[in-house]
Design a protein around this motif. Sequence first.
Motif, PDB file in Angstrom:
ATOM      1  N   ALA A 163       0.828  -1.211   0.000  1.00  8.86           N
ATOM      2  CA  ALA A 163       0.000   0.000   0.000  1.00  8.86           C
ATOM      3  C   ALA A 163       0.863   1.262   0.000  1.00  8.86           C
ATOM      4  O   ALA A 163       0.560   2.236  -0.686  1.00  8.86           O
TER       5      ALA A 163
ATOM      6  N   SER B 297       3.053   2.732  -3.431  1.00  6.65           N
ATOM      7  CA  SER B 297       2.486   3.662  -4.411  1.00  6.65           C
ATOM      8  C   SER B 297       2.845   5.108  -4.110  1.00  6.65           C
ATOM      9  O   SER B 297       2.798   5.956  -4.996  1.00  6.65           O
TER      10      SER B 297
ATOM     11  N   LEU C  53       0.995   6.960  -2.352  1.00  5.90           N
ATOM     12  CA  LEU C  53      -0.270   7.675  -2.200  1.00  5.90           C
ATOM     13  C   LEU C  53      -0.834   7.588  -0.782  1.00  5.90           C
ATOM     14  O   LEU C  53      -1.541   8.490  -0.340  1.00  5.90           O
ATOM     15  N   LEU C  54      -0.531   6.511  -0.076  1.00  7.56           N
ATOM     16  CA  LEU C  54      -0.985   6.331   1.299  1.00  7.56           C
ATOM     17  C   LEU C  54       0.209   6.448   2.231  1.00  7.56           C
ATOM     18  O   LEU C  54       1.287   5.942   1.932  1.00  7.56           O
TER      19      LEU C  54
ATOM     20  N   VAL D 106      -4.135  10.035   3.715  1.00  7.70           N
ATOM     21  CA  VAL D 106      -4.148  10.258   2.266  1.00  7.70           C
ATOM     22  C   VAL D 106      -4.513  11.724   2.025  1.00  7.70           C
ATOM     23  O   VAL D 106      -5.307  12.312   2.762  1.00  7.70           O
TER      24      VAL D 106
ATOM     25  N   ARG E 232      -6.762  10.986  -4.727  1.00 10.65           N
ATOM     26  CA  ARG E 232      -5.566  10.143  -4.566  1.00 10.65           C
ATOM     27  C   ARG E 232      -5.935   8.778  -3.983  1.00 10.65           C
ATOM     28  O   ARG E 232      -5.342   7.767  -4.339  1.00 10.65           O
TER      29      ARG E 232
ATOM     30  N   GLU F 159      -7.328   6.790  -6.839  1.00 11.50           N
ATOM     31  CA  GLU F 159      -6.208   6.358  -7.683  1.00 11.50           C
ATOM     32  C   GLU F 159      -5.515   5.141  -7.066  1.00 11.50           C
ATOM     33  O   GLU F 159      -5.232   4.158  -7.757  1.00 11.50           O
ATOM     34  N   TRP F 160      -5.251   5.193  -5.754  1.00  9.25           N
ATOM     35  CA  TRP F 160      -4.615   4.061  -5.089  1.00  9.25           C
ATOM     36  C   TRP F 160      -5.495   2.822  -5.163  1.00  9.25           C
ATOM     37  O   TRP F 160      -5.020   1.730  -5.444  1.00  9.25           O
ATOM     38  N   TYR F 161      -6.790   2.998  -4.927  1.00 12.23           N
ATOM     39  CA  TYR F 161      -7.685   1.845  -4.900  1.00 12.23           C
ATOM     40  C   TYR F 161      -7.734   1.156  -6.266  1.00 12.23           C
ATOM     41  O   TYR F 161      -7.660  -0.070  -6.343  1.00 12.23           O
TER      42      TYR F 161
ATOM     43  N   LYS G  81      -5.436   1.290  -8.686  1.00  8.05           N
ATOM     44  CA  LYS G  81      -4.123   0.745  -9.057  1.00  8.05           C
ATOM     45  C   LYS G  81      -3.656  -0.366  -8.121  1.00  8.05           C
ATOM     46  O   LYS G  81      -2.947  -1.277  -8.559  1.00  8.05           O
ATOM     47  N   ASN G  82      -3.983  -0.291  -6.830  1.00  4.85           N
ATOM     48  CA  ASN G  82      -3.418  -1.212  -5.842  1.00  4.85           C
ATOM     49  C   ASN G  82      -4.442  -1.878  -4.929  1.00  4.85           C
ATOM     50  O   ASN G  82      -4.303  -3.050  -4.603  1.00  4.85           O
TER      51      ASN G  82
END
Length: 103
Positions: A30, A33, A35-36, A61, A66, A69-71, A73-74
């Motif tokens: 997590a 990325s 992002l988090l 976050v 953002r 975007e994280w969710y 992509k990851n």
Amino acid sequence: MLIYNTTYHVTFDEASNFVIWIHQVYIPQAQASGLLNSPRLCKILSHRDEDSECFSLQFEVENSARLHEWYVKNGESLNSEMVKLFKEKVAGFTTLMEIIEEH
């Protein structure tokens, strides 16, 4: 700044494996990325169940865009991996919170 919180209910027989997996797999992936940030894993003491333990996993976050975007992509793939590993022995729900004031 927002806090992305996921509360997990985990059966007693998988709780220690779940915590290991969160520390060794979920949190590092997590954070990779960028992002988090600032992960925090807590054991919830106010909710006691006969057959499960509860945990809260929190990240900071910047904003909801953002997080989305994280969710995409990851997060989706990590959640799928968790379901494959733990099946019905782990259930979770997410909460997005805004920090209003810090002291």
